[in-house]
Scaffold this active site. Structure first.
Site, PDB file in Angstrom:
ATOM      1  CG  ASP A 136      22.393 -24.671 -29.939  1.00 34.27           C
ATOM      2  OD1 ASP A 136      21.345 -24.402 -29.319  1.00 34.27           O
ATOM      3  OD2 ASP A 136      23.528 -24.418 -29.488  1.00 34.27           O
ATOM      4  CD  GLU A 163      17.668 -28.051 -21.654  1.00 35.22           C
ATOM      5  OE1 GLU A 163      17.716 -26.954 -21.046  1.00 35.22           O
ATOM      6  OE2 GLU A 163      18.080 -28.229 -22.815  1.00 35.22           O
TER       7      GLU A 163
END
Length: 263
Positions: free
Chosen positions: A61, A148
């Site tokens: 990623d 997150e």
């Protein structure tokens, strides 16, 4: 850390899937080609349990921090998929998204887009922002919602309760699923997962971060589809460090998952 050596091409012919949905194909044929990994790590881990080496399908990623990517070289050295940052909150677009999206696609890398959740904006607004900037590309991987905590954010360090977080996630997932025809996955970290009890969300595939041990123990046995096991990976074709991930299953499972979960 990773297996080194020459890349191995493993061709897996996609089996037909139920219904009328056509299986995903590489640009050059009706098969999924898996390249073996030729990676190293700037900060290798002495894995106490199951190593990521046991999984054959590796990928990355990335975002604006990876400005120089030779996609054909990265692909040849084991980058089988790439999750690319597209948007954040309701007013930010990653400046490298379009370049990475085009480059990955041209090199035959399975690609998907992710949205970084901003806790100070409504989920519906963020979903619409993501849809505005991410094309509905046939063969793309399902969208991803990155959730997150953001303790170092200059503008939003809000920490809401788990029930609110899960409801906001559901709103985002529902809106994005209606547009792309696939339920998004959720990427998250150990502390956020535990603090917000994300396992209470039903019908969600997880992409889990765990850089010191296998996610099975760290996440109390929660099922996962992708595992991010390092943020300090070194891959030929990519300047600097990059996050590396594995898919949870075999070559055959990868082909089957793509047939079911690609756009």
């Amino acid at each position: 850390m990773m297996r080194a050596g020459l890349a191995l091409i493993v061709a897996v012919v996609l089996a037909g899937c139920g219904g009328t949905r056509a299986p995903m194909s590489d640009p050059k044929g009706d098969e999924v080609v898996v390249m073996s990994s030729n990676f190293t790590d700037a900060r290798p881990t002495d894995w106490p349990g199951r190593s990521p080496d046991r999984y054959p399908v590796h990928g990355i990623d990335l975002s604006r921090f990876q400005t120089q990517v030779d996609w054909p070289t990265a692909r040849a050295n084991g980058v089988n998929f790439a999750f690319i940052k597209a948007t954040e909150g309701g007013d930010m677009v990653d400046p490298m998204f379009e370049s990475h999206w085009r480059g990955a696609g041209a090199a035959g890398v399975k690609r998907g887009a992710y949205h970084f959740f901003y806790h100070c904006r409504p989920a519906a607004e963020q979903a619409r922002w993501f849809i505005r900037h991410v094309p509905r590309t046939p063969g793309a991987l399902p969208p991803v919602l990155d959730m997150e905590w953001t303790p170092f954010s200059p503008t939003c360090t809000l920490r809401r309760d788990g029930a609110t977080i899960r409801e906001e996630a559901r709103i985002f997932l529902d809106i994005v699923e209606r547009h792309y025809g696939q339920r998004p996955m959720i990427y998250t970290t150990v502390d956020f997962f535990r603090d917000t009890e994300l396992w209470r969300l039903k019908g969600v595939e997880f992409w889990l971060r765990s850089v010191a041990d296998h996610p099975h123990g760290v996440y109390d046995g929660t099922a996962w589809t992708f595992w991010q096991y390092t943020s300090t990976g070194l891959i030929p074709g990519i300047a600097g460090k990059v996050d590396i991930n594995v898919f949870a299953g075999s070559h055959q499972a990868w082909a089957g998952w793509l047939a079911q979960r690609s756009l």
